[in-house]
Design a protein around this motif. Structure first.
Motif, PDB file in Angstrom:
ATOM      1  N   LYS A  91       0.825  -1.211   0.000  1.00  0.00           N
ATOM      2  CA  LYS A  91       0.000   0.000   0.000  1.00  0.00           C
ATOM      3  C   LYS A  91       0.861   1.264   0.000  1.00  0.00           C
ATOM      4  N   TYR A  92       1.907   1.257   0.835  1.00  0.00           N
ATOM      5  CA  TYR A  92       2.703   2.473   1.026  1.00  0.00           C
ATOM      6  C   TYR A  92       4.040   2.395   0.274  1.00  0.00           C
ATOM      7  N   ARG A  93       3.994   1.817  -0.917  1.00  0.00           N
ATOM      8  CA  ARG A  93       5.203   1.753  -1.733  1.00  0.00           C
ATOM      9  C   ARG A  93       5.438   3.096  -2.421  1.00  0.00           C
ATOM     10  N   ARG A  94       6.618   3.265  -2.911  1.00  0.00           N
ATOM     11  CA  ARG A  94       6.960   4.476  -3.660  1.00  0.00           C
ATOM     12  C   ARG A  94       6.619   4.252  -5.136  1.00  0.00           C
ATOM     13  N   GLU A  95       6.212   5.307  -5.791  1.00  0.00           N
ATOM     14  CA  GLU A  95       5.827   5.209  -7.188  1.00  0.00           C
ATOM     15  C   GLU A  95       7.034   5.325  -8.120  1.00  0.00           C
ATOM     16  N   ASP A  96       8.144   5.893  -7.603  1.00  0.00           N
ATOM     17  CA  ASP A  96       9.290   6.143  -8.483  1.00  0.00           C
ATOM     18  C   ASP A  96      10.255   4.977  -8.581  1.00  0.00           C
ATOM     19  N   VAL A  97      10.175   4.026  -7.622  1.00  0.00           N
ATOM     20  CA  VAL A  97      11.088   2.871  -7.660  1.00  0.00           C
ATOM     21  C   VAL A  97      10.271   1.604  -7.453  1.00  0.00           C
ATOM     22  N   PRO A  98      10.716   0.467  -8.004  1.00  0.00           N
ATOM     23  CA  PRO A  98      10.006  -0.802  -7.798  1.00  0.00           C
ATOM     24  C   PRO A  98      10.067  -1.223  -6.327  1.00  0.00           C
ATOM     25  N   LEU A  99       9.019  -1.871  -5.867  1.00  0.00           N
ATOM     26  CA  LEU A  99       8.958  -2.341  -4.489  1.00  0.00           C
ATOM     27  C   LEU A  99       9.903  -3.512  -4.286  1.00  0.00           C
ATOM     28  N   ARG A 100      10.650  -3.457  -3.184  1.00  0.00           N
ATOM     29  CA  ARG A 100      11.522  -4.566  -2.782  1.00  0.00           C
ATOM     30  C   ARG A 100      11.119  -4.960  -1.360  1.00  0.00           C
ATOM     31  N   LEU A 101      10.561  -6.187  -1.238  1.00  0.00           N
ATOM     32  CA  LEU A 101      10.068  -6.669   0.049  1.00  0.00           C
ATOM     33  C   LEU A 101      10.895  -7.871   0.482  1.00  0.00           C
ATOM     34  N   MET A 102      11.394  -7.842   1.742  1.00  0.00           N
ATOM     35  CA  MET A 102      12.263  -8.906   2.246  1.00  0.00           C
ATOM     36  C   MET A 102      11.722  -9.385   3.588  1.00  0.00           C
ATOM     37  N   ALA A 103      11.573 -10.721   3.709  1.00  0.00           N
ATOM     38  CA  ALA A 103      11.177 -11.341   4.978  1.00  0.00           C
ATOM     39  C   ALA A 103      12.342 -12.183   5.483  1.00  0.00           C
ATOM     40  N   ARG A 104      12.772 -11.960   6.738  1.00  0.00           N
ATOM     41  CA  ARG A 104      13.929 -12.668   7.296  1.00  0.00           C
ATOM     42  C   ARG A 104      13.543 -13.329   8.620  1.00  0.00           C
ATOM     43  N   THR A 105      14.280 -14.393   8.948  1.00  0.00           N
ATOM     44  CA  THR A 105      14.175 -15.010  10.275  1.00  0.00           C
ATOM     45  C   THR A 105      15.575 -15.309  10.776  1.00  0.00           C
TER      46      THR A 105
ATOM     47  N   ASP B 187      16.887 -18.078  22.940  1.00  0.00           N
ATOM     48  CA  ASP B 187      15.719 -18.943  22.800  1.00  0.00           C
ATOM     49  C   ASP B 187      14.549 -18.215  22.157  1.00  0.00           C
ATOM     50  N   LYS B 188      14.839 -17.203  21.334  1.00  0.00           N
ATOM     51  CA  LYS B 188      13.797 -16.449  20.664  1.00  0.00           C
ATOM     52  C   LYS B 188      14.062 -16.428  19.163  1.00  0.00           C
ATOM     53  N   VAL B 189      12.970 -16.306  18.407  1.00  0.00           N
ATOM     54  CA  VAL B 189      13.080 -16.200  16.968  1.00  0.00           C
ATOM     55  C   VAL B 189      12.689 -14.775  16.573  1.00  0.00           C
ATOM     56  N   ILE B 190      13.479 -14.184  15.692  1.00  0.00           N
ATOM     57  CA  ILE B 190      13.280 -12.810  15.250  1.00  0.00           C
ATOM     58  C   ILE B 190      12.778 -12.832  13.810  1.00  0.00           C
ATOM     59  N   ILE B 191      11.623 -12.193  13.576  1.00  0.00           N
ATOM     60  CA  ILE B 191      11.049 -12.066  12.233  1.00  0.00           C
ATOM     61  C   ILE B 191      11.118 -10.590  11.847  1.00  0.00           C
TER      62      ILE B 191
END
Length: 512
Positions: free
Chosen positions: A414-428, A433-437
């Motif tokens: 929704k809140y992407r920029r119009e001048d550059v392509p969207l780059r979305l990254m999901a990491r873990t 003893d915790k997991v970071i997302i």
């Protein structure tokens, strides 16, 4: 009304606290004055006793006199002697000499003059005996008066010449003062000092841990009949005087504590009232906005349904397909709005009923990214994943966790920029003893001052008069509540180079 009540209550509490403070100050001042008055009264009594003891010693030195044989020294005699000595001091100060001896000599001469004509006059035996007794009494009076004058003269002119160390027993003095304090109800430890006229310490019962103020030391002259330039003084300091006086106002401590508790409760209540007022206003805005948003798809679906009743439209497959597509889209939009209302009900219930089961975060992220890939690529962007977490098993509600991640990825689109392509990254990754997302994007980003507010209910980042993206400020609030209900946390950070936004979720693993 709220502001008026707040002002009145604040005024009442401030007035109450001021009155209590003034009351405590008055009691403390009164107790201090009573304390000092009692101490001074005791020291004055000790000073009088020291005067009487010294007068007794001078009388004992005159033990060969008729006065001592016929009138042994006692407390009443000593008091009379001291009164006579004080009168002699006043008389000596005004005339410069003691006149007792001269008065006695004058009496002897006058007696001789009276006796000569009496020898020539014949009188009765009773009269002669009476006169004889009167003469003996008068003679004894003047003799004793002469002795007192001599004692007074010695005290005035020679008493102060004796060093104070020989005139006083300091240990006995300290015990006497302690006993007198105890009789007056002052069982406090004190430090006794005896100083001379030059303020030099002659005796001190114990060392001082600190230098007391002059107002904390009570002073009393030891022998008032001494010349001012030769006088010695008693100084008494009470190290625990402050604690003693504090006990006099200790009964007010519960009152102050209760007042403070009421003040805290009042502050919390006022804060809660204003917070609820703000939430009520935001909720009203949400309802008005929601009503307006619901009217659009409902009216669109209603118009499309009416068009489908037209026989001409049913004969045109293209138009029929288009109307069916509009109904389908508006139905989805209506479902999305209903879902937002259900999300809001989650907050009203405070605690969601979670259906917990074992999930693998890596598998969950991979599945969501695969499903979301079409939507991201449709907007001209790309999505990627980096699954480094080795311990990725968590206990969670699959539906809420999935919605949480979908909301974060949907916001990136929704809140992407119009001048550059969207780059979305999901990491873990793992931290203990915790997991970071982390969900990272290169969109328009969020200003630093708004990063902590975006998780508040109904809050939307200000965009002026531009509202390209519709919303109600519930999405990220829902995300935070889901994370917290799973005993996790979430925070937002600006991306590298202040480009885009990174949302970081921390969840406990099953091992934890």
């Amino acid at each position: 009304m709220i502001w008026m009540l707040t002002g009145v209550m604040a005024f009442a509490f401030i007035g109450l606290l001021i009155l209590q403070v003034q009351y405590i100050a008055t009691i403390f001042k009164t107790s201090n004055e009573q304390f000092e008055s009692t101490v001074r009264r005791s020291l004055e009594k000790v000073s009088r006793d020291l005067e009487q003891d010294e007068a007794r010693r001078f009388l004992e030195d005159s033990s060969g006199s008729d006065f001592m044989y016929k009138n042994p020294p006692n407390q009443q005699n000593i008091s009379q002697i001291m009164q006579s000595i004080r009168m002699q001091v006043i008389k000596h100060d005004s005339t410069g000499k003691v006149n007792g001896i001269e008065e006695f000599e004058t009496y002897q001469i006058s007696r001789q003059r009276i006796q000569r004509p009496q020898e020539k006059t014949a009188k009765s035996t009773i009269v002669e005996t009476s006169e004889k007794l009167q003469n003996e009494t008068t003679e004894r009076y003047f003799r004793q008066k002469t002795i007192l004058d001599e004692v007074a003269y010695k005290l005035i002119h020679t008493g102060y010449l004796t060093p104070i160390e020989k005139r006083l027993d300091f240990k006995l003095l300290q015990n006497t003062i302690r006993a007198d304090f105890a009789n007056n109800g002052l069982n406090l430890p004190f430090i006794l000092m005896v100083v001379n006229h030059n303020d030099q310490v002659v005796y001190q019962s114990e060392s001082l841990s600190k230098n007391p103020k002059s107002s904390e030391i009570i002073t009393q002259v030891i022998f008032p009949i001494d010349p001012p330039s030769k006088r010695n003084y008693i100084k008494v300091y009470f190290p625990t005087k402050g604690d003693y006086l504090s006990e006099s106002v200790s009964f007010l401590v519960p009152s102050i504590i209760f007042s403070i508790i009421l003040l805290v409760i009042f502050t919390i209540t006022i804060f809660t009232i204003f917070r609820m007022k703000k939430l009520s206003e935001m909720k009203n805005d949400f309802i008005n906005n929601m009503t307006h948003e619901l009217k659009t798809p409902v009216s669109t679906i209603s118009i499309a349904a009416q068009m489908m009743k037209d026989s001409d439209i049913s004969k045109s497959p293209e138009v029929f397909k288009h109307i069916s597509s509009v109904i389908n889209d508006e139905t989805k939009r209506l479902g999305f709005l209903v879902e937002k209302v259900l999300q809001m009900s989650l907050f009203e219930n405070q605690k969601a009923t979670l259906k917990l089961k074992e999930l693998d975060v890596n598998d969950l992220i991979a599945g969501i990214a695969h499903t979301f890939k079409i939507k991201v690529e449709k907007s001209g962007g790309a999505i990627d994943i980096d699954l480094q977490a080795e311990n990725s098993a968590i206990l969670a509600d699959e539906m809420h966790i999935t919605n949480m991640l979908f909301n974060l990825m949907d916001n990136a689109v929704k809140y992407r920029r119009e001048d550059v392509p969207l780059r979305l990254m999901a990491r873990t990754r793992n931290e203990g003893d915790k997991v970071i997302i982390s969900i990272e994007d290169n969109g328009i980003g969020i200003k630093k001052e708004n990063l902590k507010k975006v998780f508040d209910r109904f809050y939307r980042v200000p965009t002026g008069n531009v509202h390209n993206v519709k919303g109600f400020g519930l999405g990220l609030a829902y995300v935070r509540k889901v994370a917290e209900d799973h005993k996790g946390t979430i925070r937002a950070e600006n991306g590298l180079g202040n480009i885009g936004t990174t949302f970081i979720i921390t969840l406990p693993t099953i091992k934890n």
